[in-house]
Motif scaffolding. Structure first.
Motif, mmCIF file in Angstrom:
data_model
loop_
_atom_site.group_PDB
_atom_site.id
_atom_site.type_symbol
_atom_site.label_atom_id
_atom_site.label_comp_id
_atom_site.label_asym_id
_atom_site.label_seq_id
_atom_site.Cartn_x
_atom_site.Cartn_y
_atom_site.Cartn_z
ATOM 1 N N THR A 128 60.921 39.670 49.572
ATOM 2 C CA THR A 128 59.923 39.388 48.534
ATOM 3 C C THR A 128 60.335 39.986 47.196
ATOM 4 O OG1 THR A 128 58.600 41.400 48.943
ATOM 5 C CG2 THR A 128 58.107 39.449 50.290
ATOM 6 N N ALA A 178 51.576 39.800 45.105
ATOM 7 C CA ALA A 178 51.706 39.103 43.827
ATOM 8 C C ALA A 178 52.137 40.058 42.723
ATOM 9 C CB ALA A 178 50.382 38.433 43.469
ATOM 10 N N HIS A 179 51.769 41.339 42.858
ATOM 11 C CA HIS A 179 52.151 42.354 41.868
ATOM 12 C C HIS A 179 53.474 43.040 42.210
ATOM 13 C CE1 HIS A 179 48.708 42.340 39.181
ATOM 14 N NE2 HIS A 179 47.869 42.354 40.224
ATOM 15 N N LYS A 200 53.781 34.715 50.152
ATOM 16 C CA LYS A 200 53.753 34.904 48.700
ATOM 17 C C LYS A 200 53.834 33.567 47.974
ATOM 18 C CE LYS A 200 56.051 37.601 45.062
ATOM 19 N NZ LYS A 200 57.174 38.544 44.784
ATOM 20 N N ARG A 201 54.620 32.657 48.515
ATOM 21 C CA ARG A 201 54.802 31.339 47.911
ATOM 22 C C ARG A 201 53.579 30.449 48.118
ATOM 23 N NH1 ARG A 201 59.648 27.891 47.308
ATOM 24 N NH2 ARG A 201 59.105 25.701 47.679
#
Length: 520
Positions: free
Chosen positions: A421, A336-337, A368-369
């Motif tokens: 990503t 996420a970062h 991630k989604r």
């Protein structure tokens, strides 16, 4: 000393699989009393050539002569009957049996009442002594031996069978330097006794240390045969990948041209540590630079990478991302970062063998989604095609099971997974381990390009020359501690890194303090 007549002579060998010609009129010679290496990129035809020689594949065209006699090898039993033995990268021994039983498997000494185990173990000891392994007890369980000695036991089995040709397929991939040298001692002893040895390895240093002759294949075709001493590494690599040797310096030049930005780091850790894994460490990562983590096996390189990624949670320290304090306690938080991590354990923590190339590439993007929002197939196809093309994945078939790809192409797929990503920080732990020199050069070039495009890359490799060539800054690790940090560039060499590790005074200081405490 080699004899004038080859023990193996393969002439005009062609093998075709559906849709692809794996070998196209390949020639190969192997002489008694020599170590010969097959060189080429993944997919060049090395494995197919070996499988043709060992009877796994039947040839479509050409001729195989063994000791001057034309042979039609219909299976591995035919190859063994012709005096050809193979020791594979994954040791195929029976750990539930004794050392002697493994050495003599299929060659047991028989008497009127069946197997004479006393004589069988005596013969096993003689075979072991012949290879300098007389210290091993043939009656001990094989499971008590480390992998390196198990490989030597597998070679001993070939000696019992009195092989004329010994094929060693990536025998050093899991060995440390001392174990490699022990293996090389055995190889040289067999060579001096007249055994012809076909040695397969991706490590150029090892090829030049042990090989007398080498044959280069490219795209299933014979490129050349050379005495190892007569061909330079640059020329060898040029023949393997079909590029001028000057192209191989591009990566180093790119690294030398980059200058670290003076802006604030994108990632900064202060006093980060984990009990039993890593002493407290400070580290900064800037946009557009490659930070190399250098150190010997067990130095703490991977432990540091896992803390940065959140695969392990630190006990101490603070982390700031883009100037703001951050908590990265799990890989999901790292993703996420904008932090991605490619593990050194490609088989167990990287690829999912039964899934397709497409499914492996989109895995991290989907994670991630969120699994509740599946990626539309059209978007999947666009992402997958982009990275298959950019990274040169071969074959370029997104629906092929990744387990059927070569190691180098599997590594490219993994790189594509994390690039998809769109990370700000990419951690690559041993991304070039166990892959051929051509795929290695391509991945190195891509890493340099990523840094030029503004990605912060953390690069870990056991090959110090690789770390030095690629890195703008090098963090040196030892005994789970950071002992130095130096700028990269033309003045830095692998020898300099080794000197820093060897001269680190802290180990000696700690030992001195311990003696003082005991004395008091």
């Amino acid at each position: 000393m080699t004899r004038s007549r080859p023990i193996v002579e393969m002439s005009g060998i062609s093998i075709t699989f559906p849709g692809v010609k794996a070998l196209d009129r390949v020639d190969f010679r192997l002489f008694p009393g020599e170590v010969h290496t097959l060189m080429g990129e993944n997919g060049a035809g090395k494995s197919t050539t070996i499988k043709a020689l060992t009877g796994v594949y039947r040839i479509d065209e050409g001729e195989i002569r063994i000791d001057g006699e034309v042979r039609r090898l219909g299976g591995t039993a035919d190859a063994q009957a012709a005096g050809i033995s193979t020791v594979y990268q994954e040791v195929n021994l029976c750990t539930n049996l004794t050392i002697g039983e493994n050495v003599m498997l299929g060659q047991e000494v028989r008497g009127p009442l069946g197997i004479n185990w006393r004589a069988t173990h005596r013969a096993a000891r003689a075979a072991l002594e012949k290879l300098g392994l007389g210290h091993l007890d043939p009656r001990s369980p094989l499971s008590t031996l480390p992998l390196a000695l198990q490989q030597l036991v597998a070679i001993s089995r070939s000696v019992v069978a009195e092989c004329k040709v010994l094929i060693l397929d990536e025998p050093t991939s899991s060995l440390d330097a001392a174990e490699v040298e022990q293996l090389f001692g055995v190889i040289r002893r067999l060579r001096d006794e007249g055994v012809a040895i076909l040695f397969v390895s991706h490590f150029l240093d090892q090829v030049y240390a042990i090989s007398d002759r080498l044959t280069v294949l490219r795209n299933g075709m014979f490129i050349g045969e050379h005495m190892t001493r007569d061909i330079s590494r640059a020329d060898l690599i040029s023949q393997m990948i079909g590029k001028d040797s000057a192209a191989l310096t591009v990566v180093g030049a790119a690294g030398a041209r980059r200058e670290r930005a003076e802006a604030d780091p994108v990632y900064s850790a202060r006093g980060m540590g984990r009990k039993g894994a890593l002493d407290e460490v400070d580290i900064d990562l800037h946009r557009g630079e490659v930070v190399g983590l250098a150190g010997l096996l067990g130095s703490g390189r991977t432990e540091l990478a896992r803390l940065v990624y959140g695969a392990d949670r630190p006990d101490t320290g603070t982390v700031t991302l883009r100037g703001e304090k951050a908590e990265i306690g799990a890989p999901a938080a790292a993703l996420a970062h904008g932090i991605a991590f490619s593990s050194e354990n490609r088989r167990d923590e990287g690829i999912i063998r039964d899934l397709s190339v497409r499914e492996n590439i989109i895995l991290a993007v989907q994670a991630k989604r969120g699994w509740a929002r599946p990626l539309p197939r059209r978007e999947q196809d666009e992402i997958v095609q982009r990275y298959i093309t950019a990274l040169g994945v071969r074959p370029a078939d997104p629906e092929r099971a990744i387990g059927n790809l070569s190691g180098g192409n599997q590594q490219k797929v993994l790189l594509g997974r994390w690039l998809a990503t769109q990370p700000d920080i990419l951690i690559l732990d041993e991304p070039t381990r166990g892959i051929d020199v051509g795929a290695k050069a391509e991945i190195q070039e891509y890493v340099a390009q990523l840094a030029d495009d503004g990605v912060s890359v953390v690069f870990i490799s056991s090959e110090l020359e690789e770390v030095v060539r690629l890195s703008d800054r090098i963090v040196v690790m030892k005994d789970h501690r950071k002992i130095a940090e130096i700028d990269g560039g033309g003045d830095v060499s692998a020898d300099e890194i080794i000197r820093i590790i060897a001269e680190d005074p802290s180990t000696a200081d700690a030992r001195e303090r311990a003696h003082e405490e005991v004395a008091s």
